[in-house]
Design a protein around this motif. Structure first.
Motif, PDB file in Angstrom:
ATOM      1  N   MET A 220       0.848  -1.187   0.000  1.00  0.00           N
ATOM      2  CA  MET A 220       0.000   0.000   0.000  1.00  0.00           C
ATOM      3  C   MET A 220       0.883   1.236   0.000  1.00  0.00           C
ATOM      4  O   MET A 220       1.767   1.364   0.847  1.00  0.00           O
ATOM      5  CB  MET A 220      -0.912   0.005   1.231  1.00  0.00           C
ATOM      6  N   TYR A 221       0.612   2.131  -0.905  1.00  0.00           N
ATOM      7  CA  TYR A 221       1.472   3.296  -1.057  1.00  0.00           C
ATOM      8  C   TYR A 221       0.699   4.593  -0.852  1.00  0.00           C
ATOM      9  O   TYR A 221      -0.460   4.698  -1.227  1.00  0.00           O
ATOM     10  CB  TYR A 221       2.118   3.306  -2.449  1.00  0.00           C
ATOM     11  N   GLU A 222       1.398   5.523  -0.268  1.00  0.00           N
ATOM     12  CA  GLU A 222       0.812   6.856  -0.108  1.00  0.00           C
ATOM     13  C   GLU A 222       1.621   7.850  -0.940  1.00  0.00           C
ATOM     14  O   GLU A 222       2.746   8.203  -0.573  1.00  0.00           O
ATOM     15  CB  GLU A 222       0.851   7.265   1.375  1.00  0.00           C
ATOM     16  N   CYS A 223       1.068   8.273  -2.029  1.00  0.00           N
ATOM     17  CA  CYS A 223       1.790   9.199  -2.905  1.00  0.00           C
ATOM     18  C   CYS A 223       1.715  10.607  -2.341  1.00  0.00           C
ATOM     19  O   CYS A 223       0.766  10.958  -1.650  1.00  0.00           O
ATOM     20  CB  CYS A 223       1.189   9.197  -4.299  1.00  0.00           C
ATOM     21  N   ARG A 224       2.696  11.385  -2.699  1.00  0.00           N
ATOM     22  CA  ARG A 224       2.715  12.737  -2.148  1.00  0.00           C
ATOM     23  C   ARG A 224       1.800  13.682  -2.910  1.00  0.00           C
ATOM     24  O   ARG A 224       1.346  14.688  -2.377  1.00  0.00           O
ATOM     25  CB  ARG A 224       4.148  13.263  -2.147  1.00  0.00           C
ATOM     26  N   SER A 225       1.555  13.366  -4.148  1.00  0.00           N
ATOM     27  CA  SER A 225       0.617  14.211  -4.892  1.00  0.00           C
ATOM     28  C   SER A 225      -0.249  13.343  -5.785  1.00  0.00           C
ATOM     29  O   SER A 225       0.097  12.199  -6.074  1.00  0.00           O
ATOM     30  CB  SER A 225       1.374  15.241  -5.721  1.00  0.00           C
ATOM     31  N   LEU A 226      -1.332  13.901  -6.213  1.00  0.00           N
ATOM     32  CA  LEU A 226      -2.255  13.131  -7.046  1.00  0.00           C
ATOM     33  C   LEU A 226      -1.939  13.361  -8.512  1.00  0.00           C
ATOM     34  O   LEU A 226      -2.722  13.961  -9.245  1.00  0.00           O
ATOM     35  CB  LEU A 226      -3.690  13.541  -6.728  1.00  0.00           C
ATOM     36  N   THR A 227      -0.806  12.876  -8.921  1.00  0.00           N
ATOM     37  CA  THR A 227      -0.398  13.067 -10.299  1.00  0.00           C
ATOM     38  C   THR A 227      -0.016  11.737 -10.918  1.00  0.00           C
ATOM     39  O   THR A 227       0.256  10.761 -10.222  1.00  0.00           O
ATOM     40  CB  THR A 227       0.832  13.983 -10.390  1.00  0.00           C
ATOM     41  N   SER A 228       0.011  11.755 -12.196  1.00  0.00           N
ATOM     42  CA  SER A 228       0.384  10.571 -12.938  1.00  0.00           C
ATOM     43  C   SER A 228       1.805  10.139 -12.568  1.00  0.00           C
ATOM     44  O   SER A 228       2.078   8.953 -12.367  1.00  0.00           O
ATOM     45  CB  SER A 228       0.267  10.895 -14.425  1.00  0.00           C
ATOM     46  N   ASP A 229       2.685  11.091 -12.459  1.00  0.00           N
ATOM     47  CA  ASP A 229       4.072  10.775 -12.109  1.00  0.00           C
ATOM     48  C   ASP A 229       4.171  10.067 -10.768  1.00  0.00           C
ATOM     49  O   ASP A 229       4.887   9.075 -10.626  1.00  0.00           O
ATOM     50  CB  ASP A 229       4.914  12.055 -12.058  1.00  0.00           C
ATOM     51  N   ALA A 230       3.470  10.597  -9.793  1.00  0.00           N
ATOM     52  CA  ALA A 230       3.512   9.996  -8.468  1.00  0.00           C
ATOM     53  C   ALA A 230       3.010   8.556  -8.525  1.00  0.00           C
ATOM     54  O   ALA A 230       3.596   7.649  -7.921  1.00  0.00           O
ATOM     55  CB  ALA A 230       2.668  10.818  -7.498  1.00  0.00           C
ATOM     56  N   GLY A 231       1.940   8.339  -9.276  1.00  0.00           N
ATOM     57  CA  GLY A 231       1.400   6.997  -9.403  1.00  0.00           C
ATOM     58  C   GLY A 231       2.396   6.067 -10.053  1.00  0.00           C
ATOM     59  O   GLY A 231       2.545   4.896  -9.657  1.00  0.00           O
ATOM     60  N   SER A 232       3.075   6.592 -11.029  1.00  0.00           N
ATOM     61  CA  SER A 232       4.055   5.796 -11.738  1.00  0.00           C
ATOM     62  C   SER A 232       5.179   5.356 -10.803  1.00  0.00           C
ATOM     63  O   SER A 232       5.578   4.191 -10.774  1.00  0.00           O
ATOM     64  CB  SER A 232       4.606   6.624 -12.898  1.00  0.00           C
ATOM     65  N   THR A 233       5.666   6.305 -10.037  1.00  0.00           N
ATOM     66  CA  THR A 233       6.735   5.995  -9.093  1.00  0.00           C
ATOM     67  C   THR A 233       6.307   4.931  -8.090  1.00  0.00           C
ATOM     68  O   THR A 233       7.034   3.974  -7.825  1.00  0.00           O
ATOM     69  CB  THR A 233       7.132   7.272  -8.314  1.00  0.00           C
ATOM     70  N   ALA A 234       5.118   5.123  -7.553  1.00  0.00           N
ATOM     71  CA  ALA A 234       4.612   4.164  -6.568  1.00  0.00           C
ATOM     72  C   ALA A 234       4.510   2.772  -7.175  1.00  0.00           C
ATOM     73  O   ALA A 234       4.956   1.779  -6.589  1.00  0.00           O
ATOM     74  CB  ALA A 234       3.253   4.612  -6.056  1.00  0.00           C
ATOM     75  N   CYS A 235       3.954   2.711  -8.350  1.00  0.00           N
ATOM     76  CA  CYS A 235       3.744   1.419  -8.990  1.00  0.00           C
ATOM     77  C   CYS A 235       5.079   0.758  -9.303  1.00  0.00           C
ATOM     78  O   CYS A 235       5.223  -0.461  -9.207  1.00  0.00           O
ATOM     79  CB  CYS A 235       2.921   1.603 -10.258  1.00  0.00           C
ATOM     80  N   GLN A 236       6.033   1.585  -9.644  1.00  0.00           N
ATOM     81  CA  GLN A 236       7.371   1.064  -9.907  1.00  0.00           C
ATOM     82  C   GLN A 236       7.935   0.365  -8.666  1.00  0.00           C
ATOM     83  O   GLN A 236       8.427  -0.760  -8.743  1.00  0.00           O
ATOM     84  CB  GLN A 236       8.274   2.246 -10.257  1.00  0.00           C
ATOM     85  N   SER A 237       7.841   1.056  -7.537  1.00  0.00           N
ATOM     86  CA  SER A 237       8.324   0.455  -6.278  1.00  0.00           C
ATOM     87  C   SER A 237       7.594  -0.843  -6.016  1.00  0.00           C
ATOM     88  O   SER A 237       8.179  -1.848  -5.591  1.00  0.00           O
ATOM     89  CB  SER A 237       8.064   1.384  -5.091  1.00  0.00           C
ATOM     90  N   LEU A 238       6.320  -0.800  -6.263  1.00  0.00           N
ATOM     91  CA  LEU A 238       5.481  -1.962  -6.037  1.00  0.00           C
ATOM     92  C   LEU A 238       6.002  -3.148  -6.837  1.00  0.00           C
ATOM     93  O   LEU A 238       6.172  -4.262  -6.314  1.00  0.00           O
ATOM     94  CB  LEU A 238       4.063  -1.605  -6.478  1.00  0.00           C
ATOM     95  N   ILE A 239       6.285  -2.894  -8.081  1.00  0.00           N
ATOM     96  CA  ILE A 239       6.764  -3.975  -8.952  1.00  0.00           C
ATOM     97  C   ILE A 239       8.127  -4.458  -8.474  1.00  0.00           C
ATOM     98  O   ILE A 239       8.386  -5.659  -8.388  1.00  0.00           O
ATOM     99  CB  ILE A 239       6.856  -3.473 -10.412  1.00  0.00           C
TER     100      ILE A 239
END
Lengths: 343, 343
Positions: A220-239
């Motif tokens: 479970m990730y908490e992004c710092r902003s609601l942007t596409s970039d933030a989502g991408s980073t989070a998903c990357q870590s997830l993978i």
DNA sequence: TTGTAGGCGTTATCAC
DNA sequence: GTGATAACGCCTACAA
């Protein structure tokens, strides 16, 4: 050599009456006090002169500006234009004008903006920027300006607001995925200092528990902003974490879009390998690759309701208005499918 | 029992000076006229009282509202939020506040809105709604309000405006397609009463001619609005006409999106069967299925430039300002490919 | 039904 | 350097 040859006095001069009479005619409420003939005369002259009342003078006298402010964190986030548009329209029909302010997510510029609005004597405020404990909101209260929150609310929900049932929305997403057969759900959320993100976060955990599944904090990730970039980073870590998951519940469409990108970069297919859900049903979400399964929230309705509430509050500042909660609805599209066997 | 216990007079009372002195201190320009000690005293008191100048009073006296209006045809068209945001920010740094008005593409509401803005004594206007011969613009001129057009201009380009080189942009699209090997290009454009649509239309014909190709009017469509639906309808007719074409040049991303839908419904693949280009590079265009080849126009830059021009014009209404033309650039993505053999 | 007079909060133009 | 006064355009008791 008068400066503005079309003021109330000029009309009075031409009509051969006193300007107070003109004033009465020009105000719909007091028009009936004036004899019909004089009234129509005056109206004609005003028309001919292209008379427009000077709102600054009216405002100064009545201390009402017929102006409201709407403050958004970022107008380029597609959630806001429909809201702003609805507010502007509804207020417009009541004679109010809408000052727009975009804070770019900065408390500091929000404060500056607010100052500027106060000094403009706005009659009310619609805030789409509220954080859970928000100094700005506190200040609005102190200054006694009627305001209503939209989209987000504050902790304790002690201010009147128009929001959607975020935890319910996320529950719908989780249920949808569970029904498809998913068991390992990852979560990509936003900053927990906003009510929307917090409720969605909690909604996720509750929904998982309700289905006797584990909301695993490690995915479970908490992004710092609601942007596409933030989502991408989070998903990357997830993978990269190598933990198993077959679906991602994102708390926002933009985050979901970021997940698309990260999955793609990692050679994972959506929805074949990983399902993704978003939140907001932003415009054009149906055109994405794949079309995004997401939660639709009634943005225009939110704007309208907020405007209506504010109108009531401005009319009678003493009334305590109930908050409004609207329901999101699940829109199933192409980004969700049964889980792949191999994961 | 004074109503507003924090006006300039109250400060004067507490400081034991005349309110005109306070006024001088509170205005940066005239502050130097007052002795340092008195000035700081006053400043402190003002601070303590939470003093905010009443702009309505200032406006009434100075006949400047430090307010501008920006009028857009439809805020939910993703082209506008970045422009509006840029305008708002740039004006904000100069102390101006931005009133937003959305006309919903209606001349009538535009006129109403304009009236409302006039009566609010806006110092200037930014119009994103201009039609080729536009009564509204004429009226702004008559009323002597400084204004600048953005995105679209009027016929003859006799007003200062910030636009992009639309015909050039379309030429880039055509050239790109021709280089890929396309010869039969269809065109889906917008209403010709807007400068953008007109220039793009003309640009298309010129570019075709330049490549010794025929701009076949039978596969050129003029949509009534710049929406996905309109594009879809046009593309549908195109397909049903059974005329040959291997690519569609759309004058707008939303129209292109509509083409996607119509192609899809007809069982045609983009870009395998038909290539499509858009215009605007709206947010998220890269996420569409397929990612849209389109023309990027510098929206934020347009907003900034427009604001800057307006600022200059307001400072000195007599200056004739040059219009600004920005260049679009081609962004090649997945919606264009060499033509299929079978078509 | 209409006119008179005062004032909203500020700035500008005098005079001191 | 500071104070007094009028004025910006309009509204609103109150008086006539």
């Amino acid at each position: 050599m008068r400066k503005n040859p079309s003021g109330i006095k000029e009309i009075a001069r031409r009509a051969g009456v006193h300007h107070s009479t003109v004033s009465r005619v020009l105000n719909a409420q007091t028009r009936s006090l004036v004899s019909g003939k004089v009234a129509t005369d005056i109206l004609h002259i005003a028309e001919a002169l292209g008379y427009r009342r000077n709102s600054m003078a009216v405002g100064l006298k009545t201390s009402r500006s017929f102006t409201i402010g709407v403050i958004v964190p970022d107008l380029t986030n597609p959630v806001f234009p429909p809201i702003v548009r609805a507010v502007e329209r509804t207020m417009g029909t009541e004679g109010y004008v809408t000052v727009l302010a975009d804070t770019d997510n900065s408390m500091e510029t929000e404060r500056i903006v607010l100052d500027s609005l106060y000094s403009r004597q706005v009659d009310g405020l619609i805030l789409a920027t509220a954080l859970l404990n928000d100094d700005i909101v506190a200040e609005c209260r102190k200054r006694l300006v009627p305001f209503v929150l939209v989209n987000r609310t504050i902790s304790g929900a002690t201010a009147t607001s128009v929001v959607t049932n975020d935890s319910y929305g996320i529950r719908l997403a989780v249920e949808h995925l569970v029904e498809l057969g998913h068991r390992k759900l990852a979560y990509v959320g936003g900053p927990l200092n906003a009510s929307t993100s917090k409720s969605r976060h909690e909604g996720f955990r509750e929904a998982m528990t309700a289905h006797r599944l584990k909301a695993d904090p490690r995915i479970m990730y908490e992004c710092r902003s609601l942007t596409s970039d933030a989502g991408s980073t989070a998903c990357q870590s997830l993978i990269q974490s190598k933990r198993r998951f077959t679906a991602i519940v994102a708390a926002n469409d933009l985050l979901a879009l970021g997940c698309y990108a990260a999955l793609d970069a990692a050679g994972l297919k959506c929805p074949a390998d990983v399902s993704v859900t978003g939140y907001n049903d932003m415009p054009f979400a149906e055109h994405f690759a794949p079309p995004l399964t997401t939660l639709r929230i009634p943005l225009t309705e939110m704007g309208n309701q907020a405007a209506l509430l504010l109108l009531r509050k401005m009319r009678d500042p003493k009334t305590v208005l109930p908050s409004v909660q609207l329901q999101p609805s699940l829109v199933v599209r192409g980004s969700t499918a049964p889980p792949s066997r191999s994961r």
